[in-house]
Design a protein around this motif. Structure first.
Motif, PDB file in Angstrom:
ATOM      1  N   PHE A  40     -12.836   9.782 -10.885  1.00  0.00           N
ATOM      2  CA  PHE A  40     -12.539  10.671 -11.293  1.00  0.00           C
ATOM      3  C   PHE A  40     -10.659   9.945 -11.180  1.00  0.00           C
ATOM      4  N   LYS A  41     -10.202  10.913 -11.709  1.00  0.00           N
ATOM      5  CA  LYS A  41      -8.864  10.632 -11.601  1.00  0.00           C
ATOM      6  C   LYS A  41      -8.506  11.603 -10.381  1.00  0.00           C
ATOM      7  N   TRP A  42      -7.926  10.138  -9.779  1.00  0.00           N
ATOM      8  CA  TRP A  42      -7.829  10.753  -7.661  1.00  0.00           C
ATOM      9  C   TRP A  42      -6.980  10.931  -7.400  1.00  0.00           C
ATOM     10  N   GLU A  43      -6.015  11.992  -7.149  1.00  0.00           N
ATOM     11  CA  GLU A  43      -4.381  11.983  -6.925  1.00  0.00           C
ATOM     12  C   GLU A  43      -4.093  13.346  -5.890  1.00  0.00           C
ATOM     13  N   VAL A  44      -3.663  12.673  -4.745  1.00  0.00           N
ATOM     14  CA  VAL A  44      -2.808  13.412  -3.435  1.00  0.00           C
ATOM     15  C   VAL A  44      -1.608  13.314  -3.636  1.00  0.00           C
ATOM     16  N   ASN A  45      -0.901  14.554  -3.407  1.00  0.00           N
ATOM     17  CA  ASN A  45       0.303  14.734  -3.247  1.00  0.00           C
ATOM     18  C   ASN A  45       0.732  15.259  -2.110  1.00  0.00           C
ATOM     19  N   GLY A  46       1.742  14.834  -1.174  1.00  0.00           N
ATOM     20  CA  GLY A  46       1.604  15.250   0.014  1.00  0.00           C
ATOM     21  C   GLY A  46       1.371  15.206   1.255  1.00  0.00           C
ATOM     22  N   ALA A  47       0.246  14.383   1.398  1.00  0.00           N
ATOM     23  CA  ALA A  47      -0.082  13.556   2.765  1.00  0.00           C
ATOM     24  C   ALA A  47       0.314  13.811   3.681  1.00  0.00           C
ATOM     25  N   GLY A  48       1.785  12.829   3.657  1.00  0.00           N
ATOM     26  CA  GLY A  48       2.324  12.961   4.955  1.00  0.00           C
ATOM     27  C   GLY A  48       2.831  14.171   4.947  1.00  0.00           C
ATOM     28  N   ASN A  49       2.543  15.751   4.242  1.00  0.00           N
ATOM     29  CA  ASN A  49       2.698  16.997   5.297  1.00  0.00           C
ATOM     30  C   ASN A  49       1.807  17.157   6.119  1.00  0.00           C
ATOM     31  N   VAL A  50       1.087  16.368   6.512  1.00  0.00           N
ATOM     32  CA  VAL A  50      -0.441  17.127   7.122  1.00  0.00           C
ATOM     33  C   VAL A  50       0.421  16.058   8.829  1.00  0.00           C
ATOM     34  N   PRO A  51       0.792  17.498   9.731  1.00  0.00           N
ATOM     35  CA  PRO A  51       1.078  16.161  11.865  1.00  0.00           C
ATOM     36  C   PRO A  51      -0.131  15.438  11.640  1.00  0.00           C
ATOM     37  N   ASN A  52       0.088  14.025  12.230  1.00  0.00           N
ATOM     38  CA  ASN A  52      -0.641  13.234  12.586  1.00  0.00           C
ATOM     39  C   ASN A  52      -1.126  13.347  13.918  1.00  0.00           C
TER      40      ASN A  52
END
Length: 200
Positions: A19-31
């Motif tokens: 698939f054309k896999w694209e994730v934006n904003g992954a860094g918005n999830v607290p560690n």
């Protein structure tokens, strides 16, 4: 590497390859700390896609019927999912969800409660809102846009954490609950709209 992260690595590789896999904003999830991921629901593949989009393990609520299917029930239970009875108040599921949040983990919820038949965002149910108001968890809205057809895009937009402090009261009225739920759905819709604008 535990079973969850091993399986996620395989599924994530599958998404990237086919698939054309694209994730934006992954860094918005607290560690660290408790997090509630709230997303729109368009396909049975959504939990896999959402789980692969973030680095931490996501614990999902799943309809009780899935746990009665041989093998399937055991697999999703192993991956941290837990059952909920749809269409009624499920105290056991609520207790389990709060337990997960109190342990500083991530809870994944699709507030619509079922897949959208039109692809458009439907009305939200109060479950996710209750978890948010009864815990100290951070709420992160997510938009998912995909047909899940082979080689088609899977686009996920993870927004910044939102605050529900205005709705947290000693006694939460039905209006407070409805308004907070509407606010959550609006924020999910913002993420979906951003994806569609990127698409165009």
């Amino acid at each position: 590497m535990n079973l969850y992260f091993f399986a996620r690595k395989i599924v994530r590789g599958y998404f990237k390859l086919f698939f054309k896999w694209e994730v934006n904003g992954a860094g918005n999830v607290p560690n660290d700390g408790s997090v509630i991921l709230v997303a729109n629901h368009i396909s049975n593949y959504d939990p896999l896609a959402l789980g692969c989009a973030v680095e931490r393990q996501v614990h999902f609520m799943a309809k009780e019927e899935l746990f009665k299917i041989p093998l399937v029930g055991k697999i999703i239970y192993k991956f941290g999912a837990f059952p909920i009875k749809r269409g009624k108040s499920d105290r056991k599921a609520i207790k389990k969800g709060l337990e997960i949040l109190n342990q500083g983990k991530i809870l994944g919820i699709f507030p619509e409660g079922t897949r959208s038949k039109t692809g458009e965002l439907g009305k939200g149910l109060p479950g996710a809102t209750l978890f948010a108001l009864k815990s100290e968890a951070v709420v992160v809205p997510v938009g998912i846009v995909s047909s899940y057809r082979m080689f088609a895009p899977i686009k996920i937009n993870i927004g910044r954490p939102i605050s529900l402090d205005n709705y947290k009261k000693d006694k939460i009225s039905s209006d407070d609950l409805a308004n907070a739920t509407e606010f959550i759905m609006e924020q999910i819709n913002v993420q979906i709209k951003e994806l569609k604008e990127m698409k165009n």
